[in-house]
Design a protein around this motif. Structure first.
Motif, PDB file in Angstrom:
ATOM      1  N   LEU A 118       0.832  -1.196   0.000  1.00  0.00           N
ATOM      2  CA  LEU A 118       0.000   0.000   0.000  1.00  0.00           C
ATOM      3  C   LEU A 118       0.870   1.251   0.000  1.00  0.00           C
ATOM      4  O   LEU A 118       1.896   1.297   0.684  1.00  0.00           O
ATOM      5  CB  LEU A 118      -0.908   0.033   1.236  1.00  0.00           C
ATOM      6  N   THR A 119       0.449   2.261  -0.750  1.00  0.00           N
ATOM      7  CA  THR A 119       1.166   3.532  -0.752  1.00  0.00           C
ATOM      8  C   THR A 119       0.177   4.693  -0.791  1.00  0.00           C
ATOM      9  O   THR A 119      -0.948   4.557  -1.282  1.00  0.00           O
ATOM     10  CB  THR A 119       2.114   3.661  -1.963  1.00  0.00           C
ATOM     11  N   GLY A 120       0.606   5.820  -0.275  1.00  0.00           N
ATOM     12  CA  GLY A 120      -0.173   7.049  -0.324  1.00  0.00           C
ATOM     13  C   GLY A 120       0.761   8.236  -0.234  1.00  0.00           C
ATOM     14  O   GLY A 120       1.859   8.124   0.322  1.00  0.00           O
ATOM     15  N   VAL A 121       0.344   9.370  -0.785  1.00  0.00           N
ATOM     16  CA  VAL A 121       1.180  10.571  -0.811  1.00  0.00           C
ATOM     17  C   VAL A 121       0.348  11.775  -0.397  1.00  0.00           C
ATOM     18  O   VAL A 121      -0.825  11.902  -0.784  1.00  0.00           O
ATOM     19  CB  VAL A 121       1.771  10.813  -2.220  1.00  0.00           C
ATOM     20  N   THR A 122       0.943  12.663   0.393  1.00  0.00           N
ATOM     21  CA  THR A 122       0.307  13.936   0.729  1.00  0.00           C
ATOM     22  C   THR A 122       1.366  15.018   0.826  1.00  0.00           C
ATOM     23  O   THR A 122       2.511  14.743   1.199  1.00  0.00           O
ATOM     24  CB  THR A 122      -0.459  13.852   2.066  1.00  0.00           C
ATOM     25  N   THR A 123       0.988  16.236   0.471  1.00  0.00           N
ATOM     26  CA  THR A 123       1.855  17.395   0.669  1.00  0.00           C
ATOM     27  C   THR A 123       1.211  18.293   1.709  1.00  0.00           C
ATOM     28  O   THR A 123       0.080  18.761   1.522  1.00  0.00           O
ATOM     29  CB  THR A 123       2.058  18.176  -0.641  1.00  0.00           C
ATOM     30  N   VAL A 124       1.904  18.510   2.809  1.00  0.00           N
ATOM     31  CA  VAL A 124       1.378  19.347   3.882  1.00  0.00           C
ATOM     32  C   VAL A 124       1.230  20.775   3.360  1.00  0.00           C
ATOM     33  O   VAL A 124       2.128  21.285   2.674  1.00  0.00           O
ATOM     34  CB  VAL A 124       2.330  19.327   5.099  1.00  0.00           C
ATOM     35  N   PRO A 125       0.088  21.440   3.620  1.00  0.00           N
ATOM     36  CA  PRO A 125      -0.072  22.822   3.156  1.00  0.00           C
ATOM     37  C   PRO A 125       1.143  23.679   3.505  1.00  0.00           C
ATOM     38  O   PRO A 125       1.646  23.626   4.634  1.00  0.00           O
ATOM     39  CB  PRO A 125      -1.333  23.286   3.895  1.00  0.00           C
ATOM     40  N   ALA A 126       1.610  24.453   2.528  1.00  0.00           N
ATOM     41  CA  ALA A 126       2.833  25.239   2.714  1.00  0.00           C
ATOM     42  C   ALA A 126       2.623  26.435   3.633  1.00  0.00           C
ATOM     43  O   ALA A 126       3.566  26.909   4.272  1.00  0.00           O
ATOM     44  CB  ALA A 126       3.351  25.707   1.358  1.00  0.00           C
ATOM     45  N   GLU A 127       1.386  26.926   3.690  1.00  0.00           N
ATOM     46  CA  GLU A 127       1.098  28.087   4.522  1.00  0.00           C
ATOM     47  C   GLU A 127      -0.037  27.786   5.487  1.00  0.00           C
ATOM     48  O   GLU A 127      -0.896  26.938   5.213  1.00  0.00           O
ATOM     49  CB  GLU A 127       0.710  29.287   3.657  1.00  0.00           C
ATOM     50  N   VAL A 128      -0.030  28.496   6.592  1.00  0.00           N
ATOM     51  CA  VAL A 128      -1.099  28.393   7.575  1.00  0.00           C
ATOM     52  C   VAL A 128      -2.023  29.593   7.410  1.00  0.00           C
ATOM     53  O   VAL A 128      -1.567  30.743   7.486  1.00  0.00           O
ATOM     54  CB  VAL A 128      -0.538  28.382   9.012  1.00  0.00           C
ATOM     55  N   ALA A 129      -3.294  29.350   7.149  1.00  0.00           N
ATOM     56  CA  ALA A 129      -4.253  30.457   7.139  1.00  0.00           C
ATOM     57  C   ALA A 129      -4.389  30.969   8.569  1.00  0.00           C
ATOM     58  O   ALA A 129      -4.608  30.185   9.499  1.00  0.00           O
ATOM     59  CB  ALA A 129      -5.599  29.978   6.606  1.00  0.00           C
ATOM     60  N   ARG A 130      -4.241  32.267   8.750  1.00  0.00           N
ATOM     61  CA  ARG A 130      -4.262  32.841  10.097  1.00  0.00           C
ATOM     62  C   ARG A 130      -5.438  33.803  10.255  1.00  0.00           C
ATOM     63  O   ARG A 130      -5.754  34.568   9.348  1.00  0.00           O
ATOM     64  CB  ARG A 130      -2.947  33.561  10.396  1.00  0.00           C
ATOM     65  N   ILE A 131      -6.071  33.709  11.404  1.00  0.00           N
ATOM     66  CA  ILE A 131      -7.210  34.573  11.697  1.00  0.00           C
ATOM     67  C   ILE A 131      -6.730  36.017  11.759  1.00  0.00           C
ATOM     68  O   ILE A 131      -5.817  36.353  12.521  1.00  0.00           O
ATOM     69  CB  ILE A 131      -7.868  34.156  13.021  1.00  0.00           C
ATOM     70  N   ALA A 132      -7.332  36.868  10.928  1.00  0.00           N
ATOM     71  CA  ALA A 132      -6.931  38.276  10.875  1.00  0.00           C
ATOM     72  C   ALA A 132      -7.628  39.100  11.944  1.00  0.00           C
ATOM     73  O   ALA A 132      -7.032  40.014  12.528  1.00  0.00           O
ATOM     74  CB  ALA A 132      -7.236  38.847   9.489  1.00  0.00           C
ATOM     75  N   SER A 133      -8.891  38.790  12.198  1.00  0.00           N
ATOM     76  CA  SER A 133      -9.633  39.537  13.210  1.00  0.00           C
ATOM     77  C   SER A 133     -10.749  38.666  13.760  1.00  0.00           C
ATOM     78  O   SER A 133     -11.299  37.812  13.066  1.00  0.00           O
ATOM     79  CB  SER A 133     -10.222  40.824  12.624  1.00  0.00           C
ATOM     80  N   ALA A 134     -11.064  38.881  15.029  1.00  0.00           N
ATOM     81  CA  ALA A 134     -12.159  38.157  15.669  1.00  0.00           C
ATOM     82  C   ALA A 134     -12.677  39.001  16.821  1.00  0.00           C
ATOM     83  O   ALA A 134     -11.903  39.658  17.526  1.00  0.00           O
ATOM     84  CB  ALA A 134     -11.693  36.797  16.179  1.00  0.00           C
ATOM     85  N   SER A 135     -13.985  39.005  16.989  1.00  0.00           N
ATOM     86  CA  SER A 135     -14.579  39.783  18.077  1.00  0.00           C
ATOM     87  C   SER A 135     -15.814  39.074  18.600  1.00  0.00           C
ATOM     88  O   SER A 135     -16.461  38.302  17.887  1.00  0.00           O
ATOM     89  CB  SER A 135     -14.953  41.189  17.594  1.00  0.00           C
ATOM     90  N   TYR A 136     -16.115  39.348  19.856  1.00  0.00           N
ATOM     91  CA  TYR A 136     -17.328  38.808  20.466  1.00  0.00           C
ATOM     92  C   TYR A 136     -17.989  39.927  21.254  1.00  0.00           C
ATOM     93  O   TYR A 136     -17.374  40.517  22.147  1.00  0.00           O
ATOM     94  CB  TYR A 136     -17.006  37.633  21.382  1.00  0.00           C
ATOM     95  N   VAL A 137     -19.228  40.231  20.908  1.00  0.00           N
ATOM     96  CA  VAL A 137     -19.978  41.297  21.564  1.00  0.00           C
ATOM     97  C   VAL A 137     -21.193  40.683  22.246  1.00  0.00           C
ATOM     98  O   VAL A 137     -22.028  40.043  21.594  1.00  0.00           O
ATOM     99  CB  VAL A 137     -20.433  42.371  20.552  1.00  0.00           C
ATOM    100  N   VAL A 138     -21.286  40.844  23.561  1.00  0.00           N
ATOM    101  CA  VAL A 138     -22.428  40.320  24.305  1.00  0.00           C
ATOM    102  C   VAL A 138     -23.670  41.134  23.960  1.00  0.00           C
ATOM    103  O   VAL A 138     -23.678  42.360  24.062  1.00  0.00           O
ATOM    104  CB  VAL A 138     -22.161  40.367  25.819  1.00  0.00           C
ATOM    105  N   THR A 139     -24.728  40.450  23.534  1.00  0.00           N
ATOM    106  CA  THR A 139     -25.972  41.127  23.159  1.00  0.00           C
ATOM    107  C   THR A 139     -27.124  40.803  24.102  1.00  0.00           C
ATOM    108  O   THR A 139     -28.158  41.465  24.064  1.00  0.00           O
ATOM    109  CB  THR A 139     -26.379  40.726  21.726  1.00  0.00           C
ATOM    110  N   ASP A 140     -26.960  39.778  24.939  1.00  0.00           N
ATOM    111  CA  ASP A 140     -28.031  39.378  25.852  1.00  0.00           C
ATOM    112  C   ASP A 140     -27.397  38.793  27.107  1.00  0.00           C
ATOM    113  O   ASP A 140     -26.778  37.730  27.063  1.00  0.00           O
ATOM    114  CB  ASP A 140     -28.938  38.344  25.174  1.00  0.00           C
ATOM    115  N   THR A 141     -27.526  39.486  28.225  1.00  0.00           N
ATOM    116  CA  THR A 141     -26.924  39.022  29.474  1.00  0.00           C
ATOM    117  C   THR A 141     -27.854  38.116  30.272  1.00  0.00           C
ATOM    118  O   THR A 141     -27.511  37.690  31.371  1.00  0.00           O
ATOM    119  CB  THR A 141     -26.520  40.221  30.348  1.00  0.00           C
TER     120      THR A 141
END
Length: 279
Positions: A118-141
């Motif tokens: 059995l054989t298999g081949v994969t190439t690991v992604p060359a770049e990591v997608a990185r989160i540019a921005s993220a926010s959390y706003v409480v709307t209901d306490t």
């Protein structure tokens, strides 16, 4: 046609594997199964098994004489070691063959005399997608009673840039392993959840962005796991096999057998709450 179940399980997962019976496309002859997902953030683990009838024991050791090897970029083969009493193989030391971004890996399983290789081949992604921005706003306490405990409700927004030439996909999960719906644009990806519940005592949350290669992405789509994609912040192969639960995938990139050799890379991002006091 006799019905078969393809049982992908590590020994540790045997007690929780859900067996499903499918019409096997290969008839009554058992086929070897090879399964591995490589990531720089996790140790190398490879599962070697075979297709089973529903009456076969889940605890049997498959191909006891098998030898597994891994190499990178056409280099020297490095032998993997079978974990005692299981169908799982790993590197003795991960430093022998570290998994790196942009590198091509080939996996080989020599099963024994008169058996296929059995054989298999994969190439690991060359770049990591990185989160540019993220926010959390409480709307209901108002206190919401959930499996996360007492929670508040808010609006979660996340955005990142797509990678040039990326042939795989993107998956966002939170620190509980919950998958979040991704909307892909031409150059960016976004996640917007207007009713996201966060534990009342929390001062933030951690998000995990996983970039997959084309093989892993095709596998996830064919077994309809994109929406139930488990937390990949821990042991990747264990998470995938647990979510997979023994169902034969329509996609396979293993020559002379069935299964998957895929890869992924990850980024994490912690969102801090600055607009809500935990009182």
């Amino acid at each position: 046609m006799k019905q078969y179940a393809l049982l992908f399980s590590l020994l540790a997962l045997v007690s929780c594997v859900r067996v499903e019976v499918l019409d096997a496309p290969w008839g009554e002859t058992p086929q070897p199964v090879l399964f591995a997902i490589l990531s720089p953030s996790t140790p190398v683990q490879v599962y070697l098994g075979m297709t089973n009838t529903v009456n076969d024991s889940l605890l049997r050791q498959c191909y006891p004489e098998a030898a597994l090897y891994l190499r990178q970029d056409q280099g020297a083969w490095v032998a993997l070691t079978r974990q005692s009493g299981t169908n799982t193989f790993s590197l003795t030391h991960d430093s022998l063959l570290p998994v790196q971004q942009g590198v091509t890996y080939e996996l080989k399983a020599v099963l024994g005399q008169d058996l296929p290789e059995l054989t298999g081949v994969t190439t690991v992604p060359a770049e990591v997608a990185r989160i540019a921005s993220a926010s959390y706003v409480v709307t209901d306490t108002t206190v919401h009673f959930t499996y996360k405990g007492d929670a508040v409700q808010g609006r979660l927004q996340v955005q990142w840039n797509k990678l040039d030439g990326q042939e795989g996909g993107y998956h966002l999960t939170d620190d509980t392993g919950e998958s979040l719906d991704v909307v892909e644009g031409q150059t960016t990806c976004t996640v917007r959840v207007n009713d996201y519940l966060l534990p009342r005592a929390a001062d933030g949350l951690t998000l995990w962005l996983t970039t997959t290669d084309a093989h892993l992405e095709a596998y996830l789509k064919t077994v309809d796991l994109v929406r139930s994609f488990d937390d990949l912040s821990g042991h990747v192969i264990t998470d995938i096999l647990s979510a997979y639960a023994g169902v034969l995938p329509a996609f396979s990139n293993i020559h002379q057998g069935v299964g998957l050799l895929g890869s992924c890379v990850q980024d994490s991002f912690t969102v801090r709450l600055t607009n809500y006091a935990n009182d």
